[in-house]
Design an enzyme around this catalytic site. Structure first.
Site, PDB file in Angstrom:
ATOM      1  N   LYS A  30      35.415 -18.334  20.113  1.00  0.00           N
ATOM      2  CA  LYS A  30      35.954 -18.109  21.453  1.00  0.00           C
ATOM      3  C   LYS A  30      36.783 -16.826  21.532  1.00  0.00           C
ATOM      4  O   LYS A  30      36.602 -16.016  22.438  1.00  0.00           O
ATOM      5  CB  LYS A  30      36.831 -19.317  21.791  1.00  0.00           C
ATOM      6  CG  LYS A  30      37.075 -19.537  23.226  1.00  0.00           C
ATOM      7  CD  LYS A  30      37.750 -20.894  23.430  1.00  0.00           C
ATOM      8  CE  LYS A  30      38.675 -21.202  22.274  1.00  0.00           C
ATOM      9  NZ  LYS A  30      39.343 -22.442  22.251  1.00  0.00           N
ATOM     10  N   ARG A 105      43.950 -25.741  29.639  1.00  0.00           N
ATOM     11  CA  ARG A 105      43.706 -26.811  28.675  1.00  0.00           C
ATOM     12  C   ARG A 105      43.451 -28.145  29.350  1.00  0.00           C
ATOM     13  O   ARG A 105      42.864 -29.037  28.754  1.00  0.00           O
ATOM     14  CB  ARG A 105      44.941 -26.993  27.784  1.00  0.00           C
ATOM     15  CG  ARG A 105      44.969 -26.126  26.567  1.00  0.00           C
ATOM     16  CD  ARG A 105      46.223 -26.435  25.780  1.00  0.00           C
ATOM     17  NE  ARG A 105      46.599 -25.310  24.939  1.00  0.00           N
ATOM     18  CZ  ARG A 105      46.067 -25.078  23.751  1.00  0.00           C
ATOM     19  NH1 ARG A 105      45.167 -25.902  23.261  1.00  0.00           N
ATOM     20  NH2 ARG A 105      46.435 -24.037  23.066  1.00  0.00           N
ATOM     21  N   ARG A 144      34.592 -22.433   4.136  1.00  0.00           N
ATOM     22  CA  ARG A 144      35.223 -21.127   3.973  1.00  0.00           C
ATOM     23  C   ARG A 144      36.088 -21.067   2.705  1.00  0.00           C
ATOM     24  O   ARG A 144      36.870 -21.973   2.429  1.00  0.00           O
ATOM     25  CB  ARG A 144      36.110 -20.894   5.210  1.00  0.00           C
ATOM     26  CG  ARG A 144      36.473 -19.481   5.481  1.00  0.00           C
ATOM     27  CD  ARG A 144      36.700 -19.237   6.958  1.00  0.00           C
ATOM     28  NE  ARG A 144      37.706 -20.118   7.563  1.00  0.00           N
ATOM     29  CZ  ARG A 144      37.912 -20.189   8.874  1.00  0.00           C
ATOM     30  NH1 ARG A 144      37.190 -19.474   9.704  1.00  0.00           N
ATOM     31  NH2 ARG A 144      38.839 -20.996   9.348  1.00  0.00           N
ATOM     32  N   ARG A 177      41.855 -22.442   2.308  1.00  0.00           N
ATOM     33  CA  ARG A 177      43.159 -22.495   2.972  1.00  0.00           C
ATOM     34  C   ARG A 177      43.455 -23.942   3.366  1.00  0.00           C
ATOM     35  O   ARG A 177      42.534 -24.669   3.753  1.00  0.00           O
ATOM     36  CB  ARG A 177      43.150 -21.608   4.219  1.00  0.00           C
ATOM     37  CG  ARG A 177      43.137 -20.127   3.887  1.00  0.00           C
ATOM     38  CD  ARG A 177      43.354 -19.310   5.129  1.00  0.00           C
ATOM     39  NE  ARG A 177      42.335 -19.647   6.124  1.00  0.00           N
ATOM     40  CZ  ARG A 177      41.945 -18.820   7.081  1.00  0.00           C
ATOM     41  NH1 ARG A 177      42.492 -17.635   7.187  1.00  0.00           N
ATOM     42  NH2 ARG A 177      41.037 -19.179   7.952  1.00  0.00           N
ATOM     43  N   ARG A 188      41.249 -32.277  14.404  1.00  0.00           N
ATOM     44  CA  ARG A 188      41.456 -31.227  15.405  1.00  0.00           C
ATOM     45  C   ARG A 188      40.252 -31.119  16.337  1.00  0.00           C
ATOM     46  O   ARG A 188      40.398 -30.941  17.534  1.00  0.00           O
ATOM     47  CB  ARG A 188      41.689 -29.869  14.721  1.00  0.00           C
ATOM     48  CG  ARG A 188      43.157 -29.528  14.509  1.00  0.00           C
ATOM     49  CD  ARG A 188      43.327 -28.178  13.852  1.00  0.00           C
ATOM     50  NE  ARG A 188      42.882 -27.071  14.682  1.00  0.00           N
ATOM     51  CZ  ARG A 188      42.371 -25.926  14.222  1.00  0.00           C
ATOM     52  NH1 ARG A 188      42.260 -25.743  12.933  1.00  0.00           N
ATOM     53  NH2 ARG A 188      41.999 -24.988  15.031  1.00  0.00           N
TER      54      ARG A 188
END
Ligand SMILES: [Zn+2]
Length: 236
Positions: A30, A105, A144, A177, A188
């Site tokens: 995004k 939102r 990742r 991470r 999330r």
């Protein structure tokens, strides 16, 4: 103290003259697409996170209110976010339109934004919905790995290193991470879906929402976003 927006010197051949809203889950690209779109039309890219941080850095009244809330890691209330947005779109660099990323939102915010845009004489916004399968996002984020030495980014599924756990360039150790772990990313994404469903329904009902397949490369998605926007504007 006031913020000094950057006014682009050169105007593009085609003016945007409205708000474009990018909706999409974390990891759908995004922010990247919002930046590209804003650059193409020489309009500001408005992210509520950036706007809040700018107010805090400039020491404004709104910034002073937002600072302790953000420092506690809490969500800044609607009233404050809406005042910051209202303040921002009055700046001269917003006169040809702008691209929102991470706002609105909620349906309440979307409704307020609609009124605000009307008041300022903008046309109805165009909402680009970046659609991507959550399992693909989960793979992108949880796969990742970053080199501890040079910071190179790998993906164990899509772009693995030649030797497992080691950087191709300098042999540095590859690490994940903490925020990229499945137990963080999974919830999330679920929260995002729950929050966005009513927003998607709201803009669909108003006939302002356009789906774009965001499972492709950044360049392909960029092309689709432009095509969709062109069609949505009726060719002008
Ligand atoms: Zn490295």
């Amino acid at each position: 103290m006031s913020l000094s927006p950057v006014v682009p010197e050169k105007r593009p051949a085609e003016e945007l003259n409205r708000a474009v809203i990018l909706l999409g889950p974390p990891g759908a690209g995004k922010g990247t697409q919002a930046k590209k779109l804003a650059a193409k039309y020489a309009v500001p890219h408005l992210s509520t996170g950036d706007m809040l941080r700018e107010h805090i850095a400039a020491g404004t009244e709104l910034g002073a209110k937002a600072k302790p809330i953000m420092e506690r890691g809490e969500l800044v209330p609607d009233s404050l976010v809406l005042r910051i947005v209202a303040d921002r779109i009055e700046k001269p660099d917003c006169s040809h339109g702008f691209v929102f990323d991470g706002f609105p939102r909620t349906v309440a915010q979307a409704h307020y934004l609609g009124e605000l845009l009307k008041q300022h004489g903008f046309r109805r916004p165009i909402v680009i919905h970046l659609v991507v399968d959550t399992s693909l996002i989960l793979r992108r984020i949880t796969g990742r790995r970053m080199c501890k030495v040079g910071g190179e980014i790998y993906n164990i599924y899509e772009r693995p290193p030649k030797v497992e756990g080691r950087c191709d360039n300098d042999g540095g150790e590859l690490a994940q991470r903490p925020d990229d772990r499945e137990e963080i990313v999974g919830p999330r994404l679920k929260a995002y879906e729950k929050q966005t469903e009513p927003l998607v329904a709201y803009y669909t009902r108003l006939g302002l929402l356009y789906d774009v397949d965001a499972a492709k490369s950044v360049e392909e998605v960029e092309q689709s976003v432009w095509k969709t926007l062109h069609l949505a504007r009726g060719g002008h």
